[in-house]
Design a protein around this motif. Structure first.
Motif, PDB file in Angstrom:
ATOM      1  N   GLY A 224     -22.720  33.361 -20.290  1.00 55.49           N
ATOM      2  CA  GLY A 224     -23.123  34.023 -19.068  1.00 55.49           C
ATOM      3  C   GLY A 224     -23.763  35.358 -19.395  1.00 55.49           C
TER       4      GLY A 224
ATOM      5  N   SER B 290     -21.647  30.845 -15.339  1.00 56.89           N
ATOM      6  CA  SER B 290     -22.264  31.925 -14.579  1.00 56.89           C
ATOM      7  C   SER B 290     -23.784  31.956 -14.756  1.00 56.89           C
TER       8      SER B 290
ATOM      9  N   ASP C 224     -13.615  32.944  -6.362  1.00 54.91           N
ATOM     10  CA  ASP C 224     -14.726  33.559  -7.092  1.00 54.91           C
ATOM     11  C   ASP C 224     -15.365  34.668  -6.262  1.00 54.91           C
TER      12      ASP C 224
ATOM     13  N   ASN D  22     -17.668  36.636  -7.726  1.00 54.69           N
ATOM     14  CA  ASN D  22     -18.971  36.850  -8.366  1.00 54.69           C
ATOM     15  C   ASN D  22     -20.048  35.904  -7.860  1.00 54.69           C
ATOM     16  N   VAL D  23     -19.684  34.630  -7.749  1.00 54.07           N
ATOM     17  CA  VAL D  23     -20.645  33.593  -7.360  1.00 54.07           C
ATOM     18  C   VAL D  23     -20.132  32.869  -6.126  1.00 54.07           C
TER      19      VAL D  23
ATOM     20  N   HIS E 278     -13.559  34.011 -11.139  1.00 56.87           N
ATOM     21  CA  HIS E 278     -14.767  33.622 -11.869  1.00 56.87           C
ATOM     22  C   HIS E 278     -14.514  33.369 -13.350  1.00 56.87           C
TER      23      HIS E 278
END
Length: 331
Positions: free
Chosen positions: A64, A141, A258, A260-261, A289
């Motif tokens: 990532g 990611s 998650d 982050n995403v 994440h």
């Protein structure tokens, strides 16, 4: 005297027990070796984990974001061991400019990262101890913008395992900001103010503003000049067009928590673009994440101790490891 003797024996027993656990938890059932992967773009310091028995295929690890070394400071090894138990080698490498790899990962576009993956695949095909009849691309990611580029153009990719892959750079950034601020108890107005400011900054980057002009206009010095250049090269990243061209199986692994995403967007997008027969989606319960053991989320100290003393059995989510091993078993 007897009390001191008993205390000494107890201390020695504890030391031996801790040492035994440490040795076991850091001794993986796979053959490990460091390699140099030579490419037209430079030399990559690689890490190879070979299975001890069967030799079914190879998993290429795609990092990532960030200055990642080959094993993510050992964090990949519990997963690599699971793959090795199913007869699969694992290949990973220090990003350019990290460790002994030449170059600078911050100079790369997603297309250049994809070419790097292809270079590693071609290197692996020339290694006598690596079976490339089955090539699995594993990535987390940011790799969600890299692996689809490779998979949609290469017929020798058997399948991919994508862990928390993002779809669109700008939407992912807005989601991450929103969720992080919500977790800090910020109000909707506070969140909207930050998002509006982020959009103005993104518009400047998209318009091709120099680093100096960006700093002068925004007074934001949180990005180094190198990081700014990396963002400017990749801010338009969107995986949609590459995903819809993929013809081999894709296995999406998402985190329940998650920040982050956006797991919902990722699942929806892949299901819209790929047929059911080609796609699986699994949400791992309780994890964020990182896919770390949920019991470690609230404590950096416990995470650190786990990574050192017992990474094999305590660092990474057991559900995640079991599922990835099950995927590989049926490739």
């Amino acid at each position: 005297m007897k009390k001191r003797y008993k205390l000494l024996i107890s201390i020695l027993f504890i030391i031996m027990l801790v040492a035994g656990v440490f040795i076991y938890e850091n001794d993986y059932a796979m053959q490990e070796k460091d390699v140099i992967i030579r490419t037209d773009q430079g030399d990559l310091a690689g890490f190879v984990a070979l299975p001890q028995e069967k030799n079914e295929g190879v998993v290429i690890f795609v990092h990532g974001d960030g200055a990642q070394n080959a094993t993510q400071d050992g964090g990949y090894k519990p997963l690599m061991e699971r793959f090795a138990k199913q007869g699969y080698a694992s290949v990973s490498w220090d990003k350019p400019g990290v460790g002994k790899s030449t170059g600078n990962w911050l100079d790369q576009t997603m297309d250049e990262r994809a070419q790097e993956v292809e270079d590693v695949m071609e290197w692996a095909e020339n290694q006598d101890d690596i079976n490339t009849e089955k090539i699995i691309l594993w990535g987390a990611s940011q790799a969600g913008w890299v692996i689809p580029k490779v998979q949609q153009k290469r017929e020798d990719v058997t399948a991919s395992i994508l862990v928390g892959p993002a779809i669109n750079w700008l939407r992912q950034g807005a989601y991450n900001t929103t969720e992080e601020m919500k977790s800090e108890g910020k109000t909707e107005d506070e969140i909207m103010q930050v998002l509006n400011n982020d959009k103005k900054e993104s518009d400047l980057i998209l318009a091709g503003a120099t680093y100096e002009d960006y700093i002068e206009e925004t007074a934001d010095d949180s990005l180094s000049e190198e990081r700014y250049a990396f963002v400017q090269k990749n801010i338009s990243a969107d995986a949609t067009e590459d995903i819809e061209k993929i013809e081999s199986p894709v296995h999406i692994v998402l985190a329940e928590n998650d920040l982050n995403v956006d797991s919902n967007e990722t699942e929806k997008t892949y299901k819209q673009l790929l047929p059911k027969s080609q796609l699986t989606v699994r949400i791992i319960s309780g994890v964020d994440h990182s896919m770390l053991n949920p019991a470690l989320h609230e404590s950096q100290i416990l995470t650190y101790l786990s990574a050192i003393l017992a990474p094999k059995d305590t660092l990474v989510s057991e559900e995640y490891l079991d599922y990835c091993e099950e995927l590989i078993r049926h490739m």
